[in-house]
Write a protein that holds these residues in place. Structure first.
Motif, PDB file in Angstrom:
ATOM      1  N   ASN A   1      29.170  41.899  28.173  1.00  0.00           N
ATOM      2  CA  ASN A   1      29.570  43.015  28.857  1.00  0.00           C
ATOM      3  C   ASN A   1      30.309  43.104  29.947  1.00  0.00           C
ATOM      4  O   ASN A   1      31.085  44.388  30.004  1.00  0.00           O
ATOM      5  CB  ASN A   1      28.089  43.807  29.280  1.00  0.00           C
ATOM      6  N   ILE A   2      30.492  42.200  30.559  1.00  0.00           N
ATOM      7  CA  ILE A   2      31.560  42.167  31.991  1.00  0.00           C
ATOM      8  C   ILE A   2      32.857  42.010  31.421  1.00  0.00           C
ATOM      9  O   ILE A   2      33.161  41.207  30.569  1.00  0.00           O
ATOM     10  CB  ILE A   2      31.063  40.832  32.715  1.00  0.00           C
ATOM     11  N   PRO A   3      33.815  43.128  31.828  1.00  0.00           N
ATOM     12  CA  PRO A   3      35.090  43.114  31.276  1.00  0.00           C
ATOM     13  C   PRO A   3      35.926  41.955  31.847  1.00  0.00           C
ATOM     14  O   PRO A   3      35.787  41.280  32.755  1.00  0.00           O
ATOM     15  CB  PRO A   3      35.693  44.395  31.942  1.00  0.00           C
ATOM     16  N   ALA A   4      36.601  41.385  30.914  1.00  0.00           N
ATOM     17  CA  ALA A   4      37.517  40.178  31.300  1.00  0.00           C
ATOM     18  C   ALA A   4      38.465  40.398  32.421  1.00  0.00           C
ATOM     19  O   ALA A   4      38.630  39.403  33.282  1.00  0.00           O
ATOM     20  CB  ALA A   4      38.131  39.662  30.046  1.00  0.00           C
ATOM     21  N   ASP A   5      39.121  41.433  32.485  1.00  0.00           N
ATOM     22  CA  ASP A   5      39.998  41.749  33.422  1.00  0.00           C
ATOM     23  C   ASP A   5      39.545  41.995  34.910  1.00  0.00           C
ATOM     24  O   ASP A   5      40.150  42.049  36.108  1.00  0.00           O
ATOM     25  CB  ASP A   5      40.873  42.882  33.194  1.00  0.00           C
ATOM     26  N   ALA A   6      38.188  41.817  35.002  1.00  0.00           N
ATOM     27  CA  ALA A   6      37.562  41.774  36.446  1.00  0.00           C
ATOM     28  C   ALA A   6      37.322  40.488  36.875  1.00  0.00           C
ATOM     29  O   ALA A   6      36.884  40.589  38.185  1.00  0.00           O
ATOM     30  CB  ALA A   6      36.191  42.635  36.451  1.00  0.00           C
ATOM     31  N   ILE A   7      37.468  39.587  36.385  1.00  0.00           N
ATOM     32  CA  ILE A   7      36.933  38.186  36.736  1.00  0.00           C
ATOM     33  C   ILE A   7      38.074  37.404  37.464  1.00  0.00           C
ATOM     34  O   ILE A   7      39.288  37.427  37.015  1.00  0.00           O
ATOM     35  CB  ILE A   7      36.458  37.387  35.570  1.00  0.00           C
ATOM     36  N   ASP A   8      37.940  36.922  38.685  1.00  0.00           N
ATOM     37  CA  ASP A   8      38.666  36.020  39.206  1.00  0.00           C
ATOM     38  C   ASP A   8      38.393  34.486  39.330  1.00  0.00           C
ATOM     39  O   ASP A   8      39.457  33.789  38.831  1.00  0.00           O
ATOM     40  CB  ASP A   8      38.723  36.514  40.862  1.00  0.00           C
TER      41      ASP A   8
ATOM     42  N   MET B   1      25.659  30.139  36.844  1.00  0.00           N
ATOM     43  CA  MET B   1      27.108  30.378  36.686  1.00  0.00           C
ATOM     44  C   MET B   1      27.391  31.656  37.484  1.00  0.00           C
ATOM     45  O   MET B   1      26.616  32.648  37.415  1.00  0.00           O
ATOM     46  CB  MET B   1      27.513  30.852  35.186  1.00  0.00           C
ATOM     47  N   ASN B   2      28.122  31.405  38.632  1.00  0.00           N
ATOM     48  CA  ASN B   2      28.531  32.666  39.501  1.00  0.00           C
ATOM     49  C   ASN B   2      29.871  33.093  39.088  1.00  0.00           C
ATOM     50  O   ASN B   2      30.852  32.376  39.094  1.00  0.00           O
ATOM     51  CB  ASN B   2      28.544  32.218  41.027  1.00  0.00           C
ATOM     52  N   ILE B   3      30.083  34.494  38.989  1.00  0.00           N
ATOM     53  CA  ILE B   3      31.187  35.356  38.696  1.00  0.00           C
ATOM     54  C   ILE B   3      31.660  36.006  39.658  1.00  0.00           C
ATOM     55  O   ILE B   3      30.963  36.606  40.498  1.00  0.00           O
ATOM     56  CB  ILE B   3      30.965  36.383  37.655  1.00  0.00           C
ATOM     57  N   LYS B   4      32.909  35.562  40.202  1.00  0.00           N
ATOM     58  CA  LYS B   4      33.718  36.105  41.496  1.00  0.00           C
ATOM     59  C   LYS B   4      34.801  37.117  40.936  1.00  0.00           C
ATOM     60  O   LYS B   4      35.580  36.843  39.916  1.00  0.00           O
ATOM     61  CB  LYS B   4      34.304  34.930  42.347  1.00  0.00           C
ATOM     62  N   LEU B   5      34.696  38.398  41.348  1.00  0.00           N
ATOM     63  CA  LEU B   5      35.694  39.273  40.930  1.00  0.00           C
ATOM     64  C   LEU B   5      36.876  39.466  41.636  1.00  0.00           C
ATOM     65  O   LEU B   5      36.691  38.975  42.724  1.00  0.00           O
ATOM     66  CB  LEU B   5      34.741  40.903  41.185  1.00  0.00           C
ATOM     67  N   LYS B   6      37.715  39.869  40.885  1.00  0.00           N
ATOM     68  CA  LYS B   6      38.929  40.250  41.404  1.00  0.00           C
ATOM     69  C   LYS B   6      38.987  41.419  42.831  1.00  0.00           C
ATOM     70  O   LYS B   6      38.056  42.110  42.684  1.00  0.00           O
ATOM     71  CB  LYS B   6      40.027  40.661  40.619  1.00  0.00           C
ATOM     72  N   ALA B   7      39.991  40.971  43.692  1.00  0.00           N
ATOM     73  CA  ALA B   7      39.650  42.050  44.848  1.00  0.00           C
ATOM     74  C   ALA B   7      39.796  43.595  44.649  1.00  0.00           C
ATOM     75  O   ALA B   7      39.024  44.495  45.204  1.00  0.00           O
ATOM     76  CB  ALA B   7      40.827  41.685  45.894  1.00  0.00           C
ATOM     77  N   ASP B   8      40.746  43.943  43.472  1.00  0.00           N
ATOM     78  CA  ASP B   8      40.868  45.244  43.127  1.00  0.00           C
ATOM     79  C   ASP B   8      39.544  45.895  42.396  1.00  0.00           C
ATOM     80  O   ASP B   8      39.704  47.017  42.007  1.00  0.00           O
ATOM     81  CB  ASP B   8      42.077  45.523  42.573  1.00  0.00           C
ATOM     82  N   LYS B   9      38.652  44.951  42.188  1.00  0.00           N
ATOM     83  CA  LYS B   9      37.405  45.571  41.351  1.00  0.00           C
ATOM     84  C   LYS B   9      36.216  45.794  42.389  1.00  0.00           C
ATOM     85  O   LYS B   9      35.162  45.851  41.962  1.00  0.00           O
ATOM     86  CB  LYS B   9      37.092  44.583  40.353  1.00  0.00           C
ATOM     87  N   LYS B  10      36.637  45.435  43.487  1.00  0.00           N
ATOM     88  CA  LYS B  10      35.366  45.437  44.585  1.00  0.00           C
ATOM     89  C   LYS B  10      35.534  46.788  45.194  1.00  0.00           C
ATOM     90  O   LYS B  10      36.818  47.398  45.686  1.00  0.00           O
ATOM     91  CB  LYS B  10      35.349  44.684  45.652  1.00  0.00           C
ATOM     92  N   LYS B  11      34.494  47.616  45.579  1.00  0.00           N
ATOM     93  CA  LYS B  11      34.804  48.840  45.933  1.00  0.00           C
ATOM     94  C   LYS B  11      35.254  50.044  45.189  1.00  0.00           C
ATOM     95  O   LYS B  11      35.601  50.882  45.397  1.00  0.00           O
ATOM     96  CB  LYS B  11      34.976  49.039  47.453  1.00  0.00           C
TER      97      LYS B  11
END
Length: 892
Positions: free
Chosen positions: A188-195, A220-230
């Motif tokens: 479910n987590i979109p691929a383009d959100a993952i940093d 497993m810890n998923i870190k998101l891209k900056a533009d996906k936060k807030k």
């Protein structure tokens, strides 16, 4: 099938041959010629369409990197705390050897500005992947990203492994994602959100307990891209198909430092099941954790709720699934979080079973057809409060609720020598489960750390079952009155109160010696009510209580214990012997007649781990286990179990006692693209609760006794994976042996089962060419009962193809072929399944379109076998028909 396999092999030959690679090898050391393990070597090509290559050094400081011939690269060598080195290289068609000596730079963070980030960073317990260096842009979900990371695998069920070890907890931005189950995350987590993706071995939620509590958890810890936060992100998928098929699947996510919101929905009638039995077991703590207490595992596995989840093959299925998760930071050191998972499903199932009953005197065969329409509803919710005022103190409170309401209507047709019969069944199962849990940890001083864990659980089950037939059943076992038809009703109520508390002190004597003491209490209070009766056509009731049916049974079990564990290290080996003293007090009561018993047990444990280095380990565990009976097993009056079975418990049962031991070896190497897992598990029952069966045709009466003949279970499993260039080669195998006594019709027989399952597979990971997987599985199983053997074989071939072409298209297809044989009975059956889809989305467009077809060959059923102490079965399970779908996806 031959044409499909040939086509895949031709693709394999076509895609392997185009690019010629050369090897670059060397050693990375410090200025004193000491090897640097886990140094990063990054090769950035000057050509835009060429791949970035990288390597990591092994414990000897050696590296191996495959570069394309006749290309220009900028090579960067880095290691934390050392000044990086760069090297310009133009490859030819010969191997290259190049070593580097790095200079230590204590002021690196102040003086050197790094203009790159290594694609992989490896520390003792942590691997960090920078995902942008591995993806190509066509990936849709986290699953697609993970499959491109070195050492990471995702199977068809959504389980994730890293270098051969399974991920058992998933975090997003350092916080648990829903229940921590990998399936919800990878699908479910979109691929383009993952940093970044971080693999955290030996993970512990309470940081101060790491090194004290033994943890095998891989998180497993998923870190998101900056533009996906807030920002709100995610996607929505909707589709329609032929014969009124539909799917709606929204995923919406919001992450900020203070607030997290996750929402996943799924509405479909295509056979997709969003919450399975595996998900439920993971939700309850994970299979590996549950198996440490086999009693808890089997109680969960055999619960009424689990029985509704276990079936994943249907003739028809409508599924409505919603999962929501929210976390809010109250202050800098406290969080509150909650999630709700709700599922409403309607399924139709059909199976045909041929069962050979193995009674020596009168062996016979039964043919049974079962049709069921099942409505399943459940809601699971959890509220958590976390308070972490400092590293030295941690408080957590959890409140959990599970509500289920399941009903089914079925029809059973049985053909056997004693009687041909048809039975209509109806059941309604309501359940509520409440649990409160608190855990507190505090570092008391430099040498002592204390923990407290306490919980209270309330459970109320209300199953009601109805059997209707026009012929008498269970003659001689139930007191039926003659009627035009026979309507039998069973009502049960089970209430359970459980309270647990344990206090533990971790005493660090020095760096190599720890002493742990614990004290605790477990108290369980169970009440079982059951009533079986015949509803007569004239409106009156024939209650079976005068024939010994009906229970009003109370059961109390209090276990107080004290434990001592000594953990010490000698060289590379860590040892932990332990001894637990348990005092068990239990009482049973029915019809104002009761009995109280007491027993003390010493239960030893022992574990050891030898760590040759971070990537090579051997571990051994031994434990003597005690398991007490459930309230059903103790209830002294009769109960109906099914249309052909009556059960009676035994209030004189005591605890089971069994040995369990495991030995595991693990080795992995980033340097060589290799991992190896070997393991064996042995269980020996020395005192056990054994079912005694009186069999008359297909009808049976079951009761329980204490049994002291030893029974054994032994498993051996292994897996090896080697990646050569862009191809991964895997082999895994599992051997199982089980011997058990069969107590049927006053005869005692020693039966046994053996099985071997082996899989060999090849999978490609090309960047600009089609990717494929080919897997072949061979299963052998052998059941021996009453001196006769029954042999089964199964061959499975699985192939899949994924091709990203013309920039915007993604084609996926898979094919499975099964050849099933009951060699003893001469039964031979083949069945196969195939699926395909074509997805289109332009790079800058939020819209995507997909056409898909499942079960291309319209296969009707799957086939499998099973066995018990007195029968062996071949069964056909019917599955969803061919489905054509057109879907539209919109990326938020």
């Amino acid at each position: 099938m031959k044409y499909i396999i040939t086509s895949v092999l031709l693709i394999f030959v076509a895609v392997v041959s185009p690019a010629q690679n050369i090897e670059v090898t060397g050693v990375i050391t410090d200025s004193l010629q000491n090897p640097l393990e886990y140094a990063n070597i990054l090769a950035v090509p000057k050509a835009e369409n060429a791949d970035i290559r990288f390597s990591i050094t092994d414990k000897a400081g050696k590296y191996l990197m495959q570069l394309e011939a006749n290309q220009s690269y900028q090579i960067t060598v880095s290691y934390l705390g050392f000044t990086p080195k760069t090297w310009s290289l133009i490859t030819q068609e010969i191997a290259i050897s190049k070593s580097f000596a790095l200079q230590e730079n204590l002021n690196q963070l102040n003086e050197v500005e790094l203009h790159y980030t290594p694609p992989i960073t490896v520390k003792k317990d942590t691997i960090v992947y920078l995902t942008d260096r591995f993806v190509t842009g066509e990936e849709r979900k986290l699953r697609d990203v993970l499959k491109k990371l070195p050492g990471v695998e995702v199977d068809r069920d959504g389980n994730v492994t890293s270098n051969g070890k399974r991920v058992t907890k998933v975090l997003v931005e350092d916080k648990t994602f829903f229940t921590g189950n990998s399936k919800l995350a990878v699908n479910n987590i979109p691929a383009d959100a993952i940093d970044k993706v971080e693999m955290l071995d030996n993970y512990n939620e309470v940081a101060m307990l790491k090194g004290l509590q033994d943890s095998e958890t891989l998180a497993m810890n998923i870190k998101l891209k900056a533009d996906k936060k807030k920002f709100v992100f995610g996607d929505v998928e909707a589709g329609l198909g032929i014969k009124e098929r539909y799917v709606v699947h929204p995923n919406v996510f919001y992450y900020s430092p203070e607030t997290t919101v996750n929402f996943i929905g799924d509405l479909n009638n295509t056979g997709l099941k969003s919450f399975t039995l595996r998900d439920y077991l993971e939700f309850e703590g994970g299979t590996s954790k549950l198996l440490e207490d086999a009693g808890s595992y089997f109680d969960l596995f055999n619960s009424d709720f689990a029985r509704y989840l276990i079936n994943e093959d249907f003739k028809a299925n409508t599924n409505q699934f919603v999962a929501a998760n929210i976390r809010q930071s109250i202050s800098s050191n406290s969080d509150i979080s909650a999630y709700v998972i709700s599922n409403n499903a309607k399924t139709e199932t059909q199976s045909e079973t041929n069962t050979a009953y193995l009674d020596n005197d009168t062996p016979f065969t039964e043919d049974r057809t079962s049709n069921n329409t099942v409505n399943t509803f459940f809601t699971i919710g959890k509220l958590t409060y976390d308070y972490d005022p400092s590293f030295n103190e941690d408080l957590s409170f959890n409140s959990f609720v599970k509500i289920t309401n399941n009903d089914s209507q079925g029809f059973i047709s049985t053909i056997n020598p004693a009687q041909n019969n048809q039975i209509a069944t109806q059941s309604d199962i309501k359940n509520i489960n409440l649990k409160q849990q608190v855990s507190y940890s505090k570092k008391l001083n430099d040498n002592h750390t204390g923990t407290l864990e306490a919980s209270y659980t309330y459970q109320n089950d209300k199953p009601i079952t109805n059997w209707v037939t026009n012929q008498q059943i269970l003659q001689g076992l139930i007191p039926l009155q003659t009627d035009d038809f026979y309507n039998i009703l069973q009502t049960k109520k089970i209430k359970t109160h459980v309270a647990n508390a344990i206090v533990k002190d971790y005493w660090v004597l020095n760096s190599f010696n720890h002493l742990y003491t614990s004290m605790g209490i477990n108290a369980a209070f169970d009440n079982l009510y059951s009533n079986d009766a015949q509803l007569l056509s004239n409106g009156s009731i024939n209650d079976f209580s005068n024939a010994g049916f009906g229970n009003d049974f109370q059961y109390q079990l209090i276990n107080t214990f004290i434990g001592l564990e000594y953990k010490f290290q000698i060289g590379i080996a860590t040892f932990k012997p332990a001894i637990y003293y348990h005092n068990y007090l239990w009482s049973t009561r029915q019809n104002n007649l009761g009995e109280t018993k007491n027993k003390a047990l010493l239960l030893p444990q022992f574990s050891t781990k030898i760590e040759f280095n971070n990537s090579e380990k051997i571990s051994f565990k031994y434990r003597l286990n005690a398991r007490f009976p459930s309230v059903d097993q103790l209830a002294s009056n009769f109960m109906l179990s099914s249309f052909n079975s009556v059960y009676r418990g035994n209030p004189n049962l005591e605890n089971q006692l069994y040995h369990s031991a495991s030995l595991n070896y693990y080795k992995s190497s980033f340097f060589k693209g290799f991992y190896l897992n070997l393991g064996t598990n042995v269980n020996k029952k020395i005192e056990q609760i054994k079912t005694v069966t009186q069999l008359n045709g297909i009808e049976q009466f079951n009761s329980e006794i204490m049994f002291n003949q030893p029974e054994h279970t032994w498993t051996v499993n292994g897996a090896i994976n080697k990646k050569i260039k862009k191809i991964s080669y895997k082999f895994k195998s599992r051997f199982t042996y089980n011997d058990f006594y069969q107590l049927v019709n006053n005869q005692t027989n020693l039966n046994s089962s053996k099985g071997v399952s082996s899989t060999i597979s090849v999978e490609s990971f090309f960047r600009n060419w089609p990717n494929f997987e080919i897997a072949y599985t061979k299963d052998f199983s052998n059941y021996k009962a009453f001196g006769s053997k029954t042999k089964f074989e199964n061959d499975e071939i699985f192939t899949s193809l994924e091709y990203d072409f013309l920039t915007n298209f993604i084609f996926k297809a898979d094919y499975t072929f099964n050849s099933y044989k009951n060699k003893t009975a001469g039964i031979n059956n083949q069945f196969y399944n195939a699926n395909a889809s074509l997805f289109y989305q332009t790079e800058n467009s939020p819209w995507g379109f997909e056409m898909g077809i499942s079960n291309i060959f319209n296969t009707e059923f799957k086939q499998q076998n099973s066995f018990s102490s007195f029968y062996i079965s071949d069964s056909k399970t019917f599955i969803m028909p061919r489905i054509f779908m057109f879907k539209i996806a919109y990326k938020l």
